[in-house]
Design an enzyme around this catalytic site. Structure first.
Site, PDB file in Angstrom:
ATOM      1  N   LYS A 273       0.903  -1.015   0.089  1.00 39.52           N
ATOM      2  CA  LYS A 273      -0.498  -0.062   0.050  1.00 39.52           C
ATOM      3  C   LYS A 273       0.600   1.383   0.144  1.00 39.52           C
ATOM      4  O   LYS A 273       1.835   0.817   0.116  1.00 39.52           O
ATOM      5  CB  LYS A 273      -0.337  -0.160   1.486  1.00 39.52           C
ATOM      6  CG  LYS A 273      -1.749  -0.762   1.524  1.00 39.52           C
ATOM      7  CD  LYS A 273      -2.766  -0.857   2.290  1.00 39.52           C
ATOM      8  CE  LYS A 273      -3.777  -2.127   2.527  1.00 39.52           C
ATOM      9  NZ  LYS A 273      -5.012  -1.692   1.952  1.00 39.52           N
ATOM     10  N   ARG A 347     -10.341 -11.318   1.292  1.00 37.05           N
ATOM     11  CA  ARG A 347     -11.406 -12.625   1.381  1.00 37.05           C
ATOM     12  C   ARG A 347     -10.425 -14.230   1.361  1.00 37.05           C
ATOM     13  O   ARG A 347     -11.630 -14.880   1.215  1.00 37.05           O
ATOM     14  CB  ARG A 347     -11.713 -11.890  -0.118  1.00 37.05           C
ATOM     15  CG  ARG A 347     -10.683 -12.036  -1.032  1.00 37.05           C
ATOM     16  CD  ARG A 347     -11.145 -10.715  -2.125  1.00 37.05           C
ATOM     17  NE  ARG A 347     -11.475 -10.063  -2.280  1.00 37.05           N
ATOM     18  CZ  ARG A 347     -11.184  -9.095  -2.671  1.00 37.05           C
ATOM     19  NH1 ARG A 347     -11.570  -9.401  -4.198  1.00 37.05           N
ATOM     20  NH2 ARG A 347     -11.407  -7.688  -2.766  1.00 37.05           N
TER      21      ARG A 347
HETATM   22  N1  BES Z   1      -8.232  -4.067   4.210  1.00 37.10           N
HETATM   23  C1  BES Z   1      -8.445  -2.984   3.201  1.00 37.10           C
HETATM   24  C2  BES Z   1      -9.962  -2.061   3.746  1.00 37.10           C
HETATM   25  C3  BES Z   1      -9.998  -1.005   3.715  1.00 37.10           C
HETATM   26  C4  BES Z   1      -9.350  -0.259   2.877  1.00 37.10           C
HETATM   27  C5  BES Z   1     -10.042  -0.957   4.973  1.00 37.10           C
HETATM   28  C6  BES Z   1      -9.890   0.938   3.687  1.00 37.10           C
HETATM   29  C7  BES Z   1     -10.903  -0.058   5.963  1.00 37.10           C
HETATM   30  C8  BES Z   1     -10.149   1.098   5.137  1.00 37.10           C
HETATM   31  C9  BES Z   1      -8.011  -4.475   2.282  1.00 37.10           C
HETATM   32  O1  BES Z   1      -7.286  -5.764   2.850  1.00 37.10           O
HETATM   33  C10 BES Z   1      -8.054  -4.099   1.059  1.00 37.10           C
HETATM   34  O2  BES Z   1      -6.764  -3.250   0.910  1.00 37.10           O
HETATM   35  N2  BES Z   1      -8.492  -4.125  -0.529  1.00 37.10           N
HETATM   36  C11 BES Z   1      -7.882  -3.673  -1.201  1.00 37.10           C
HETATM   37  C12 BES Z   1      -8.633  -4.588  -2.879  1.00 37.10           C
HETATM   38  C13 BES Z   1      -8.232  -4.762  -3.851  1.00 37.10           C
HETATM   39  C14 BES Z   1      -6.663  -5.042  -3.758  1.00 37.10           C
HETATM   40  C15 BES Z   1      -9.193  -5.557  -4.349  1.00 37.10           C
HETATM   41  C16 BES Z   1      -8.729  -2.374  -2.189  1.00 37.10           C
HETATM   42  O3  BES Z   1     -10.324  -2.514  -0.981  1.00 37.10           O
HETATM   43  O4  BES Z   1      -8.254  -1.697  -2.371  1.00 37.10           O
HETATM   44 MN    MN Z   2      -5.572  -5.482   1.621  1.00 33.71          MN
END
Ligand code: BES
Ligand code: MN
Ligand code: ZN
Length: 494
Positions: A273, A347
């Site tokens: 990230k 997931r």
């Molecule tokens: N934990 C994150 C989602 C999240 C984002 C929670 C902001 C709280 C605040 C999750 O694991 C994630 O990174 N999801 C990705 C999925 C994508 C790579 C398909 C996302 O939402 O960008």
């Molecule tokens: Mn994630």
């Protein structure tokens, strides 16, 4: 000093307290009810201030009076309740706002007049505990607040009966359970790693007489929970899984399973990230924290249903052992999964938990997770999105969230998007393209529940708050727990 709650039949002005808070509905006349009593005690200043502040009882309006010894309450706050009729969830929010105001203005004791609403006792106790909440574990010296709200008296017009006292006590326990979820969310990720999260769950079980099974990394491998192992393999802190069980005395009317995502930190892994805001990913275990809190609350409520809590705990880190895009893993369910984006780790963890939960043959299985940024884009930061594979369940959820006062919206399982999860090399890919990102995550989870009646709640937005609102504090909120309790109560009654 822990917060001490009591309930009694007395008048706000004749109760000794640093602050007395009384709610007034919109349109209340200054020469009627409590405002009349207040004017009798303090004189013309009451009418004058109400007029000056344009106080009409609209929601969140506040009129503040120092009593200078004229009443036993040192300070009186009149709070607008808006137009009636009020519900128990309105009372919970009112109590939380009163407690937040008292805590914020260094009051050590508060008396709170209960609005005359069915269920007000329990809701007010929940609200007070939730509103008074602060997280001070890492404050030292001057940062430690000197004052603490330690005594709250709930005031009622009715004769206090045992049922009222019991309701206050249950409400207090539910409030404290939700505060436990908040504490877990707010703990920093160097302190709260997967094993510690599992320990917290085990402690709740021990303290409340619940059954508990903990799987460490070896246990997960033996059981075949390959996806949880994959997500956790890049971290020096091994993944864990916990199965908590509440069984009622006598025959259970239903068996329900609740699942939570417990990522104690989510760097994104190899698909790392961006740095800004990454610290918020300490809260990526909000779903698991909710399930732990729910089990503690269930132990206090003692419903006539069997409740199972499952949490998948891992840390998503990039290192030489980390899982990669292109990797293919088996799963507890048996399906193989091709990894596309290592940041879609939630997931994967949930998939193995759902496969485990499905084997318990529940009447309903609900998972909740801080799963997708896409859900926050769709609904904003204060609303969670839920999906269900039965219309009947979606309806139940709608009623439960409304009764609990938690903002949730029914989202569609759009069948057209399912083809985005087709893989050339395995049974499934775990991400599709960007569009409908919250929906494709739900569709991926659905692959692991079979025919089980199932609800998925994406709490990515409201699991943490950047400022206090309603019953929620800044930081971890525990959003969801009150709704799941309502859901359990609905299954208990039909
Ligand atoms: N934990 C994150 C989602 C999240 C984002 C929670 C902001 C709280 C605040 C999750 O694991 C994630 O990174 N999801 C990705 C999925 C994508 C790579 C398909 C996302 O939402 O960008
Ligand atoms: Mn994630
Ligand atoms: Zn995550």
């Amino acid at each position: 000093m822990p917060l001490k709650l009591s309930i009694s039949t007395s008048e706000p002005l004749s109760t000794v307290a640093d602050i007395a808070v009384v709610g007034v509905t919109e349109g209340a006349k200054p020469d009627d009810g409590f405002l009349k009593d207040l004017a009798a005690a303090l004189g013309p200043v009451v009418a004058h201030n109400l007029k000056r502040d344009e106080f009409t009882g609209k929601k969140d309006q506040v009129a503040d009076f120092q009593t200078n010894g004229a009443t036993k309450a040192a300070r009186v706050v009149v709070m607008g309740l808006g137009k009636g009729p009020l519900t128990a969830s309105d009372v919970r929010v009112f109590a939380a706002k009163a407690a937040r105001l008292a805590q914020g203005s260094k009051a050590g004791s508060m008396s709170l007049a209960l609005p005359n609403v069915p269920g007000a006792e329990r809701a007010a106790a929940e609200g007070v505990v939730l509103g008074a909440y602060r997280f001070l574990n890492y404050m030292t010296g001057d940062r430690v607040p000197k004052a603490e709200l330690s005594k709250v008296q709930l005031l009622t017009h009715e004769k206090v009966q045992k049922a009222h006292k019991d309701a206050v006590s249950v409400g207090e326990k539910i409030g404290n359970a939700i505060c436990l979820a908040r504490n877990l969310i707010n703990e920093p990720p160097n302190e709260l790693y997967p094993e510690k999260l599992a320990d917290a769950a085990a402690k709740v079980c021990k303290d409340n007489g619940l059954e508990c099974i903990v799987l460490d990394r070896e246990g997960l491998e033996k059981k075949g929970m390959k996806l949880i192992v994959a997500v956790g393999q890049g971290s020096a802190r091994p993944p864990h899984f916990v199965h908590m069980t509440y069984k009622p005395k006598g025959t259970a009317k239903k068996r329900l399973v609740f699942v939570g995502k417990g990522l104690t930190f989510d760097t994104g892994g190899i698909c790392i990230k961006p740095a800004p805001g990454m610290e918020e990913m300490k809260g990526d275990m909000g779903g698991a924290a909710n399930v732990i809190a729910l089990m503690a609350a269930v132990a206090a409520l003692k419903p006539q249903v069997e409740v199972h809590g499952l949490i998948g705990c891992a840390e998503n880190m990039p290192d030489g052992w980390a899982y990669r895009p292109g990797d293919i893993f088996g799963s507890l369910d048996g399906k193989t999964v091709e990894i596309i984006n290592t940041d879609a780790e939630g997931r994967l963890v949930l998939a193995d938990c759902l496969a485990y939960g499905r084997a318990l043959k529940p009447d309903m299985m609900l998972d909740n997770a801080t799963l997708t940024g896409a859900c926050v884009v769709a609904l904003g930061p204060t609303v969670s999105g839920y999906y269900a594979n039965r219309d009947e369940l979606a309806d139940r959820m709608k009623t439960a969230s409304k009764d609990a006062g938690e903002a949730m919206w029914h989202m569609p399982l759009v069948e057209d998007l399912r083809e985005g999860l087709k893989s050339d090399w395995a049974d499934l890919k775990h991400t599709a393209d960007r569009w409908g990102g919250s929906i494709t995550a739900a569709l991926f989870l659905r692959e692991f529940v079979g025919d089980t009646p199932w609800i998925h709640v994406d709490i990515a937005g409201p699991s943490m708050a950047n400022k206090p609102y309603n019953v929620y504090a800044k930081g971890g909120t525990g959003h969801g727990v009150l709704t799941y309790l309502k859901l359990i109560e609905s299954f208990e009654n039909s």
